[in-house]
Motif scaffolding. Structure first.
Motif, mmCIF file in Angstrom:
data_model
loop_
_atom_site.group_PDB
_atom_site.id
_atom_site.type_symbol
_atom_site.label_atom_id
_atom_site.label_comp_id
_atom_site.label_asym_id
_atom_site.label_seq_id
_atom_site.Cartn_x
_atom_site.Cartn_y
_atom_site.Cartn_z
ATOM 1 N N GLN A 147 0.880 -1.065 -0.134
ATOM 2 C CA GLN A 147 -0.007 -0.103 0.153
ATOM 3 C C GLN A 147 0.766 1.234 0.028
ATOM 4 O O GLN A 147 0.603 2.033 -0.812
ATOM 5 C CB GLN A 147 -0.843 -0.261 1.279
ATOM 6 N N VAL A 155 -5.823 -1.661 -0.305
ATOM 7 C CA VAL A 155 -5.564 -3.002 -0.959
ATOM 8 C C VAL A 155 -6.145 -4.053 -0.319
ATOM 9 O O VAL A 155 -6.126 -4.432 0.807
ATOM 10 C CB VAL A 155 -3.843 -3.043 -1.091
ATOM 11 N N ARG A 189 -5.815 -0.889 -12.342
ATOM 12 C CA ARG A 189 -4.450 -0.258 -11.698
ATOM 13 C C ARG A 189 -4.237 0.946 -12.494
ATOM 14 O O ARG A 189 -3.356 1.592 -11.846
ATOM 15 C CB ARG A 189 -3.505 -1.299 -11.865
ATOM 16 N N THR A 241 -7.472 2.172 -5.647
ATOM 17 C CA THR A 241 -7.554 0.933 -5.010
ATOM 18 C C THR A 241 -7.086 -0.232 -6.014
ATOM 19 O O THR A 241 -6.620 -0.164 -6.771
ATOM 20 C CB THR A 241 -9.101 0.548 -4.729
ATOM 21 N N ASP A 242 -6.477 -1.500 -4.994
ATOM 22 C CA ASP A 242 -5.847 -2.748 -5.797
ATOM 23 C C ASP A 242 -6.473 -3.977 -5.064
ATOM 24 O O ASP A 242 -6.801 -3.820 -3.926
ATOM 25 C CB ASP A 242 -4.465 -2.416 -5.809
#
Length: 372
Positions: A147, A155, A189, A241-242
């Motif tokens: 992160q 994350v 992403r 965000t991921d």
């Protein structure tokens, strides 16, 4: 029938292509020592979790490479949950037991418990986990450093789903299948679109600053599905965000019976694909690409459909399921059961949509709320 077989092949090919791209892009974050001053607050909302809570807390306490605290919010449990956590807290000062106040008007239970957890947390990072999650020692440090390196607001990782019974195998595999088969990870992403926001509520790590900036769980107080909704809130506020592979970071056994799985998935389906705008599209995508192929092969054997596109569709559908199963460490029965699992997944979504249409509610651990 030829047109149907060709469409099935096309939709199966779409999932296989996107899944291959996603599997190439998605990795498990490497283990790195967290930077000085980093503290991860592992936050566990718990309601009647006496069978899970000790193992959950102990796995978090075994974290390596980062300072942790473990805060459990007992939310009206009628079993030994609070007693077990109290005993753990007496042995290890890193453990704290909190008691949730009465549920305020307009809040759903788990979301309220999570907000109270965040209020009680002292860490620079907030790692929300469900009580049935078992963190690996490297998980907290790996997620926190990932992160920080990427400047993410959130994350999330999908734990390795432990499935032993048929009820689990016919429901739980849809989590990783939809995430890896249909979420365009490279776009997620690189583009800030809110529609690309996704997360698995079982394991979510926020930077404290980003969580507070969007108003935390209080900003979605009337909703149930915090994973999707908080990811979208962050993107609305310009935070990326991921989602990462989590099979080496945590494990989770969500349900043990089909009835538990059905009830668990149906409660928040309306915040996913179970809407009149989305579900018909998903039914075509998933139905043609993954439910129809084995039926078309049977028809082809009877001379009622062309064999080549039917076999091709089935091979692509089972092939991408096998690749996802290998990457996520799931039970290999997920592969032959895949068409049935997708059919059950669609049935859950439709049941949720029709149930909501009749004004029924959804709940968490015995609390029932009216449909929003």
């Amino acid at each position: 029938m030829t047109l149907i077989a060709i469409l099935a092949f096309a939709f199966a090919a779409l999932a296989a292509l996107l899944g291959a791209v996603n599997l190439g892009a998605m990795r498990t974050p490497p283990f790195r020592q967290a930077s000085a001053g980093t503290q991860v607050s592992v936050l566990v909302p718990a309601r009647n979790e006496e069978g899970n809570i000790a193992a959950c807390v102990e796995s978090a306490l075994a974290s390596e490479g980062v300072e942790v605290e473990v805060v459990v919010m007992d939310d009206g449990s009628t079993d030994r949950t609070a007693e077990i956590v109290g005993a753990l807290a007496a042995r290890d000062p890193r453990v704290r037991l909190e008691t949730a106040p009465p549920l305020p008007q307009g809040w759903t239970g788990k979301v309220h418990a999570c907000q109270r957890l965040a209020d009680a947390a002292r860490g620079t990072h907030l790692l929300f986990v469900d009580a049935d999650v078992r963190l690996a020692p490297r998980a907290a440090a790996s997620l926190a450093t990932y992160q920080e390196e990427r400047g993410l607001g959130l994350v999330s990782a999908v734990p390795r789903q432990v499935m032993k019974g048929w009820g689990e195998l016919l429901t739980v595999p849809m989590i990783n299948f939809l995430m890896l088969g249909y979420l365009p990870v490279p776009m997620m992403r690189t583009r800030p679109d809110r529609g690309l926001g996704a997360a698995c509520g079982q394991t979510m790590l926020f930077s404290r600053e980003a969580y507070d900036a969007i108003g935390g769980h209080a900003s979605i107080r009337h909703l149930l599905h915090d994973g999707i909704q908080l990811a979208r809130r962050l993107r609305d506020h310009g935070r990326m965000t991921d989602v990462v592979l989590g099979s080496e970071l945590a494990t989770c056994r969500m349900y043990e019976t089909f009835d538990q799985a059905w009830a668990g998935f149906i409660k928040n389906a309306h915040e996913g694909m179970a809407s009149w705008g989305q579900l018909p599209v998903w039914t075509v995508l998933l139905g043609f690409g993954h439910v129809l192929p084995p039926l078309l092969v049977l028809l082809a054997l009877a001379g009622l459909a062309p064999m080549a596109p039917a076999l091709g569709a089935l091979a692509l559908s089972l092939g991408i399921r096998a690749a996802i199963t290998r990457a996520t460490g799931e039970n290999w029965w997920t592969v032959p059961l895949h068409p049935a699992t997708v059919a059950v997944g669609l049935a859950i979504q439709w049941a949720s949509l029709l149930k909501l249409g009749r004004g029924s509610g959804a709940g968490w651990k015995g609390r029932v709320y009216p449909a929003q």
